[in-house]
Design a protein around this motif. Structure first.
Motif, PDB file in Angstrom:
ATOM      1  N   PHE A   2     -44.997  -1.501  -0.106  1.00  0.00           N
ATOM      2  CA  PHE A   2     -44.177  -1.050  -1.221  1.00  0.00           C
ATOM      3  C   PHE A   2     -43.054  -2.039  -1.507  1.00  0.00           C
ATOM      4  O   PHE A   2     -42.730  -2.315  -2.668  1.00  0.00           O
ATOM      5  N   VAL A   3     -42.453  -2.585  -0.461  1.00  0.00           N
ATOM      6  CA  VAL A   3     -41.369  -3.550  -0.650  1.00  0.00           C
ATOM      7  C   VAL A   3     -41.893  -4.792  -1.374  1.00  0.00           C
ATOM      8  O   VAL A   3     -41.295  -5.262  -2.350  1.00  0.00           O
ATOM      9  N   TYR A   4     -43.017  -5.321  -0.914  1.00  0.00           N
ATOM     10  CA  TYR A   4     -43.585  -6.484  -1.584  1.00  0.00           C
ATOM     11  C   TYR A   4     -43.992  -6.156  -3.012  1.00  0.00           C
ATOM     12  O   TYR A   4     -43.869  -6.987  -3.924  1.00  0.00           O
ATOM     13  N   GLY A   5     -44.482  -4.938  -3.230  1.00  0.00           N
ATOM     14  CA  GLY A   5     -44.831  -4.521  -4.583  1.00  0.00           C
ATOM     15  C   GLY A   5     -43.627  -4.448  -5.490  1.00  0.00           C
ATOM     16  O   GLY A   5     -43.679  -4.870  -6.656  1.00  0.00           O
ATOM     17  N   ALA A   6     -42.530  -3.926  -4.970  1.00  0.00           N
ATOM     18  CA  ALA A   6     -41.303  -3.839  -5.759  1.00  0.00           C
ATOM     19  C   ALA A   6     -40.763  -5.225  -6.077  1.00  0.00           C
ATOM     20  O   ALA A   6     -40.291  -5.494  -7.198  1.00  0.00           O
ATOM     21  N   MET A   7     -40.807  -6.126  -5.104  1.00  0.00           N
ATOM     22  CA  MET A   7     -40.356  -7.497  -5.337  1.00  0.00           C
ATOM     23  C   MET A   7     -41.219  -8.166  -6.414  1.00  0.00           C
ATOM     24  O   MET A   7     -40.714  -8.831  -7.327  1.00  0.00           O
ATOM     25  N   SER A   8     -42.503  -7.976  -6.303  1.00  0.00           N
ATOM     26  CA  SER A   8     -43.413  -8.594  -7.253  1.00  0.00           C
ATOM     27  C   SER A   8     -43.263  -7.988  -8.650  1.00  0.00           C
ATOM     28  O   SER A   8     -43.476  -8.668  -9.651  1.00  0.00           O
ATOM     29  N   PHE A   9     -42.897  -6.701  -8.721  1.00  0.00           N
ATOM     30  CA  PHE A   9     -42.686  -6.049 -10.018  1.00  0.00           C
ATOM     31  C   PHE A   9     -41.601  -6.773 -10.811  1.00  0.00           C
ATOM     32  O   PHE A   9     -41.784  -7.107 -11.993  1.00  0.00           O
ATOM     33  N   THR A  10     -40.463  -7.013 -10.172  1.00  0.00           N
ATOM     34  CA  THR A  10     -39.377  -7.709 -10.858  1.00  0.00           C
ATOM     35  C   THR A  10     -39.779  -9.132 -11.221  1.00  0.00           C
ATOM     36  O   THR A  10     -39.444  -9.626 -12.306  1.00  0.00           O
ATOM     37  N   ASP A  11     -40.514  -9.768 -10.337  1.00  0.00           N
ATOM     38  CA  ASP A  11     -40.944 -11.152 -10.554  1.00  0.00           C
ATOM     39  C   ASP A  11     -41.874 -11.261 -11.761  1.00  0.00           C
ATOM     40  O   ASP A  11     -41.643 -12.041 -12.682  1.00  0.00           O
ATOM     41  N   LYS A  12     -42.923 -10.448 -11.794  1.00  0.00           N
ATOM     42  CA  LYS A  12     -43.919 -10.555 -12.859  1.00  0.00           C
ATOM     43  C   LYS A  12     -43.347 -10.185 -14.214  1.00  0.00           C
ATOM     44  O   LYS A  12     -43.588 -10.864 -15.219  1.00  0.00           O
ATOM     45  N   LEU A  13     -42.600  -9.084 -14.254  1.00  0.00           N
ATOM     46  CA  LEU A  13     -42.044  -8.639 -15.529  1.00  0.00           C
ATOM     47  C   LEU A  13     -41.038  -9.653 -16.069  1.00  0.00           C
ATOM     48  O   LEU A  13     -41.049  -9.973 -17.270  1.00  0.00           O
ATOM     49  N   ALA A  14     -40.201 -10.180 -15.205  1.00  0.00           N
ATOM     50  CA  ALA A  14     -39.211 -11.164 -15.643  1.00  0.00           C
ATOM     51  C   ALA A  14     -39.881 -12.432 -16.157  1.00  0.00           C
ATOM     52  O   ALA A  14     -39.465 -13.006 -17.182  1.00  0.00           O
ATOM     53  N   ASN A  15     -40.946 -12.881 -15.488  1.00  0.00           N
ATOM     54  CA  ASN A  15     -41.660 -14.076 -15.940  1.00  0.00           C
ATOM     55  C   ASN A  15     -42.309 -13.872 -17.295  1.00  0.00           C
ATOM     56  O   ASN A  15     -42.218 -14.738 -18.178  1.00  0.00           O
ATOM     57  N   GLY A  16     -42.969 -12.730 -17.468  1.00  0.00           N
ATOM     58  CA  GLY A  16     -43.621 -12.462 -18.748  1.00  0.00           C
ATOM     59  C   GLY A  16     -42.633 -12.385 -19.891  1.00  0.00           C
ATOM     60  O   GLY A  16     -42.860 -12.962 -20.971  1.00  0.00           O
ATOM     61  N   VAL A  17     -41.526 -11.677 -19.688  1.00  0.00           N
ATOM     62  CA  VAL A  17     -40.510 -11.546 -20.738  1.00  0.00           C
ATOM     63  C   VAL A  17     -39.870 -12.895 -21.044  1.00  0.00           C
ATOM     64  O   VAL A  17     -39.668 -13.250 -22.220  1.00  0.00           O
ATOM     65  N   ALA A  18     -39.549 -13.664 -20.012  1.00  0.00           N
ATOM     66  CA  ALA A  18     -38.896 -14.965 -20.216  1.00  0.00           C
ATOM     67  C   ALA A  18     -39.785 -15.915 -21.016  1.00  0.00           C
ATOM     68  O   ALA A  18     -39.318 -16.574 -21.962  1.00  0.00           O
ATOM     69  N   ILE A  19     -41.054 -15.988 -20.658  1.00  0.00           N
ATOM     70  CA  ILE A  19     -41.962 -16.908 -21.353  1.00  0.00           C
ATOM     71  C   ILE A  19     -42.201 -16.459 -22.788  1.00  0.00           C
ATOM     72  O   ILE A  19     -42.272 -17.282 -23.714  1.00  0.00           O
ATOM     73  N   GLN A  20     -42.299 -15.140 -23.013  1.00  0.00           N
ATOM     74  CA  GLN A  20     -42.484 -14.657 -24.377  1.00  0.00           C
ATOM     75  C   GLN A  20     -41.253 -14.947 -25.235  1.00  0.00           C
ATOM     76  O   GLN A  20     -41.378 -15.303 -26.416  1.00  0.00           O
ATOM     77  N   ILE A  21     -40.064 -14.821 -24.666  1.00  0.00           N
ATOM     78  CA  ILE A  21     -38.842 -15.150 -25.411  1.00  0.00           C
ATOM     79  C   ILE A  21     -38.833 -16.634 -25.782  1.00  0.00           C
ATOM     80  O   ILE A  21     -38.481 -17.007 -26.917  1.00  0.00           O
ATOM     81  N   ILE A  22     -39.252 -17.478 -24.841  1.00  0.00           N
ATOM     82  CA  ILE A  22     -39.325 -18.918 -25.128  1.00  0.00           C
ATOM     83  C   ILE A  22     -40.312 -19.192 -26.257  1.00  0.00           C
ATOM     84  O   ILE A  22     -40.045 -20.003 -27.158  1.00  0.00           O
ATOM     85  N   GLN A  23     -41.446 -18.503 -26.230  1.00  0.00           N
ATOM     86  CA  GLN A  23     -42.456 -18.700 -27.279  1.00  0.00           C
ATOM     87  C   GLN A  23     -41.960 -18.193 -28.631  1.00  0.00           C
ATOM     88  O   GLN A  23     -42.211 -18.805 -29.673  1.00  0.00           O
ATOM     89  N   LEU A  24     -41.277 -17.052 -28.649  1.00  0.00           N
ATOM     90  CA  LEU A  24     -40.784 -16.495 -29.908  1.00  0.00           C
ATOM     91  C   LEU A  24     -39.674 -17.347 -30.510  1.00  0.00           C
ATOM     92  O   LEU A  24     -39.517 -17.399 -31.739  1.00  0.00           O
ATOM     93  N   CYS A  25     -38.894 -18.008 -29.674  1.00  0.00           N
ATOM     94  CA  CYS A  25     -37.781 -18.845 -30.144  1.00  0.00           C
ATOM     95  C   CYS A  25     -38.220 -20.259 -30.505  1.00  0.00           C
ATOM     96  O   CYS A  25     -37.374 -21.092 -30.862  1.00  0.00           O
ATOM     97  N   HIS A  26     -39.494 -20.530 -30.421  1.00  0.00           N
ATOM     98  CA  HIS A  26     -39.996 -21.878 -30.719  1.00  0.00           C
ATOM     99  C   HIS A  26     -39.664 -22.247 -32.163  1.00  0.00           C
ATOM    100  O   HIS A  26     -39.987 -21.497 -33.093  1.00  0.00           O
ATOM    101  N   PRO A  27     -39.013 -23.371 -32.390  1.00  0.00           N
ATOM    102  CA  PRO A  27     -38.592 -23.730 -33.761  1.00  0.00           C
ATOM    103  C   PRO A  27     -39.749 -23.995 -34.716  1.00  0.00           C
ATOM    104  O   PRO A  27     -39.573 -23.899 -35.934  1.00  0.00           O
ATOM    105  N   CYS A  28     -40.922 -24.298 -34.173  1.00  0.00           N
ATOM    106  CA  CYS A  28     -42.064 -24.594 -35.042  1.00  0.00           C
ATOM    107  C   CYS A  28     -42.721 -23.328 -35.584  1.00  0.00           C
ATOM    108  O   CYS A  28     -43.624 -23.420 -36.429  1.00  0.00           O
ATOM    109  N   ASN A  29     -42.317 -22.156 -35.098  1.00  0.00           N
ATOM    110  CA  ASN A  29     -42.882 -20.910 -35.628  1.00  0.00           C
ATOM    111  C   ASN A  29     -42.570 -20.750 -37.106  1.00  0.00           C
ATOM    112  O   ASN A  29     -43.371 -20.184 -37.869  1.00  0.00           O
ATOM    113  N   GLN A  30     -41.408 -21.213 -37.544  1.00  0.00           N
ATOM    114  CA  GLN A  30     -41.028 -21.085 -38.943  1.00  0.00           C
ATOM    115  C   GLN A  30     -41.899 -21.934 -39.855  1.00  0.00           C
ATOM    116  O   GLN A  30     -42.008 -21.663 -41.055  1.00  0.00           O
TER     117      GLN A  30
END
Length: 525
Positions: A396-424
């Motif tokens: 459970f401890v490793y699962g909880a650690m991995s939960f924060t890790d995976k969710l933070a990585n996915g959100v961070a990378i999606q924010i980087i992709q959404l802020c890409h200046p070439c999207n406009q």
């Protein structure tokens, strides 16, 4: 009970190869997923980021659930190994389709393609999480010796680096020697622009590589299942020791422990630093440094080679410098790499004739690999220290650690992709890519590293404060140790054993903290 003695060499190595399939797939996932969806499938930046976010979210949601049921499972094959087997099957069945052009999807809309790939990604991420959590949770089950736990984490990380090396070498050779359609068309008068582009004609490279990954990974998974014996006898002892106490140690008790949140923050930031740089360094080499397409694989290869070499020193650095100084050392090396990324100039001669000039950009990769090795192994060792003898809820401890890790990585990378200046401009990459990917490689790891440093300081203060609340020498009064610490009482048959164990295996700080935490749980529940 977990063994306090050194594990046999063959058992340590058989455990170490148990995560190779996951490591091979993760290397392909983080290093080449955006490259594949950008340049081969031609997805917009936001869509490619969305698929990665879907995968990371599924992984994040699955990890604590899998961790909980992994702790509760009772199986003749082993509660950890059965989940490892289920995860291996799911990964092997789904991973290759993530990097394959949809055969029956000609002239279909982008949302349909997203749904198609998302289904395979969901199955893959469930299997990946199941394998990861069960494999990590085996460490406290196999041994309670701190040095042995660091050693197992180092061997595990060593095979992680070797797996990444294998993928990088394969992609390097394929991208460097398999000609593209553009190169065939311009044979005899190739332009640099044609040679550097990854395009739809490279789809077979991204199809056959995952097939090879699955084959090699399954071979190592078989070695793990045949060579690793999960200690089943401890379950009954652990259950018996829990029933003797009026206040049994449950999974939800971790939420009352401040150290749990601090370690989770450090682990999450560590994964953010490593994964964000791993995802974007191929694009950095192509768009910022302006090297040829084989640099995509060369950059990751340099990182993994340096990380592999550094992994051999992690056990000794942790032993002689301690967790805090070792982790801070890794942060300092990472900050040096960030400085290098900021001031790295564009390659003016992106050809094989100017070897030295082309090698300069890879210096930052060396620093990145060393820092990643130190930070990952040390953060995992901190997690094992946190679990200590609470192996009944270790998954459970490793699962909880991995939960924060995976969710933070996915959100961070999606924010980087959404802020890409070439999207406009409705383009995957434009003239603004040069400055944007430089900023990503600087501020992407810089932010999490600053937060990790804050977490490290707070963890140090918390442990020191908890230590001062206990006697200076936790072994001075052996009888008091037996009577007041149920954790030690259940693991030692006499006060003499407690004293011996304290002197040989635990530091004073660790015993004091475990005692403080144990007493706080008993009073709060």
């Amino acid at each position: 009970m977990p063994s306090e003695h050194q594990l046999p060499l063959w058992r340590r190595w058989s455990y170490g190869v148990g995560h190779v399939l996951n490591d091979l797939c993760a290397s392909m996932w983080f290093s080449y997923l955006l490259v594949f969806y950008h340049f081969v499938i031609k997805f917009p930046n936001a869509t490619a980021g969305l698929l990665l976010l879907i995968g990371q979210t599924v992984d994040a949601l699955c990890t604590p659930v899998i961790g909980y049921f992994c702790d509760k499972t009772q199986c003749f094959y082993g509660r950890r190994k059965i989940w490892h087997l289920v995860g291996t099957i799911c990964v092997a069945a789904s991973f290759s389709f993530i990097f394959h052009v949809c055969i029956t999807c000609e002239d279909v809309s982008v949302p349909y393609l997203v749904l198609y790939y998302a289904c395979f990604i969901a199955v893959f991420q469930f299997g990946w999480a199941s394998t990861q959590i069960s494999h990590l949770a085996l460490i406290p089950d196999l041994t309670s010796n701190k040095d042995e736990q660091v050693g197992l984490n180092s061997i595990r990380y060593g095979f992680t680096v070797l797996s990444n090396l294998a993928v990088s070498l394969a992609m390097w050779q394929l991208l460097d020697h398999v000609p593209t359609a553009a190169q065939h068309a311009h044979k005899g008068h190739k332009s640099h622009a044609n040679m550097t582009k990854i395009n739809y004609s490279d789809r077979y490279i991204f199809w056959y590589t995952p097939l090879g990954i699955i084959g090699v990974g399954l071979l190592f998974s078989i070695i793990f299942h045949l060579g690793t014996k999960e200690p089943k006898a401890q379950y009954k002892r652990r259950e018996d020791s829990d029933t003797k106490n009026e206040k049994p140690f449950k999974w939800y008790m971790w939420f009352k422990n401040p150290q749990f949140y601090l370690v989770a923050m450090i682990y999450m930031c560590t994964r953010l630093m490593v994964n964000v740089t791993q995802v974007y360094i191929p694009l950095y080499m192509l768009e910022v440094v302006n090297l040829d397409r084989s640099s995509v694989a060369k950059a990751t290869l340099i990182i993994y080679v340096s990380g592999f070499i550094a992994s051999f020193t992690n056990k000794y650095i942790n032993k002689y410098l301690g967790r805090y100084i070792t982790y801070f050392l890794g942060l300092c090396i990472l900050w040096a790499a960030i400085f290098w990324f900021q001031f790295q100039e564009e390659a003016k001669y992106p050809t094989k004739k100017h070897v030295f000039h082309n090698l300069v950009p890879y210096g930052a990769g060396v620093l990145l690999g060393i820092s990643g090795s130190i930070l990952l192994v040390t953060s995992l060792s901190m997690t094992a220290d946190l679990i200590d003898r609470h192996v009944s809820s270790g998954a459970f401890v490793y699962g909880a650690m991995s939960f924060t890790d995976k969710l933070a990585n996915g959100v961070a990378i999606q924010i980087i992709q959404l802020c890409h200046p070439c999207n406009q401009k409705n383009e995957v990459c434009c003239s603004l890519c040069h400055s944007y990917y430089r900023q990503v490689m600087v501020f992407g790891p810089a932010g999490p590293s600053a937060l990790a440093f804050v977490g490290l300081v707070l963890l140090f203060i918390y442990i020191r404060r908890a230590t001062k609340e206990r006697p200076t020498s936790p072994c001075q009064d052996k009888q008091e140790q037996c009577e007041t610490d149920p954790l030690l009482e259940s693991s030692c048959s006499s006060c003499n054993q407690i004293k011996e164990r304290c002197l040989c295996d635990f530091t004073s700080d660790e015993l004091n903290i475990n005692k403080t935490i144990s007493n706080s749980f008993a009073t709060s529940t």
